[in-house]
Scaffold this active site. Structure first.
Site, mmCIF file in Angstrom:
data_model
loop_
_atom_site.group_PDB
_atom_site.id
_atom_site.type_symbol
_atom_site.label_atom_id
_atom_site.label_comp_id
_atom_site.label_asym_id
_atom_site.label_seq_id
_atom_site.Cartn_x
_atom_site.Cartn_y
_atom_site.Cartn_z
ATOM 1 N N ARG A 13 0.833 -1.199 0.000
ATOM 2 C CA ARG A 13 0.000 0.000 0.000
ATOM 3 C C ARG A 13 0.865 1.246 0.000
ATOM 4 N NH1 ARG A 13 -2.902 -2.952 -1.874
ATOM 5 N NH2 ARG A 13 -4.811 -3.836 -1.075
ATOM 6 N N CYS A 14 0.252 2.334 -0.454
ATOM 7 C CA CYS A 14 0.906 3.626 -0.552
ATOM 8 C C CYS A 14 1.570 3.977 0.783
ATOM 9 C CB CYS A 14 -0.142 4.675 -0.927
ATOM 10 S SG CYS A 14 0.532 6.286 -1.271
ATOM 11 N N PRO A 15 2.813 4.407 0.766
ATOM 12 C CA PRO A 15 3.626 4.865 -0.358
ATOM 13 C C PRO A 15 4.596 3.825 -0.896
ATOM 14 C CG PRO A 15 4.683 5.585 1.635
ATOM 15 C CD PRO A 15 3.432 4.812 2.046
#
Length: 76
Positions: A13-15
């Protein structure tokens, strides 16, 4: 010799996806291609923006079903 890379970022997941993509592309030569697989919805926005700002070419993106697929070429 050009090499093409497949980067499996499913589950991240981001980042993290953008950080890994940036590190990987940094070690590539101009015109090499990378296929990115991801299931993070944020990549639908982040990867096109990354390509624009870092001056890479987004050759193809398939974002209708997961895993999303992005084909990038280093440089313009």
């Amino acid at each position: 010799m050009k090499k093409n890379i497949i980067l499996n970022l499913i589950g991240l997941r981001c980042p993290e996806p953008i950080m890994i993509i940036r590190k990987t592309i940094r070690n590539m030569k101009d015109n090499e291609k990378i296929l990115i697989l991801s299931d993070d919805p944020a990549t639908k926005r982040d990867i096109p923006n990354f390509c624009y700002f870092m001056e890479h070419k987004l050759l193809k993106n398939e974002i209708k079903v997961k895993p999303y697929r992005y084909l990038l070429k280093k440089g313009l």
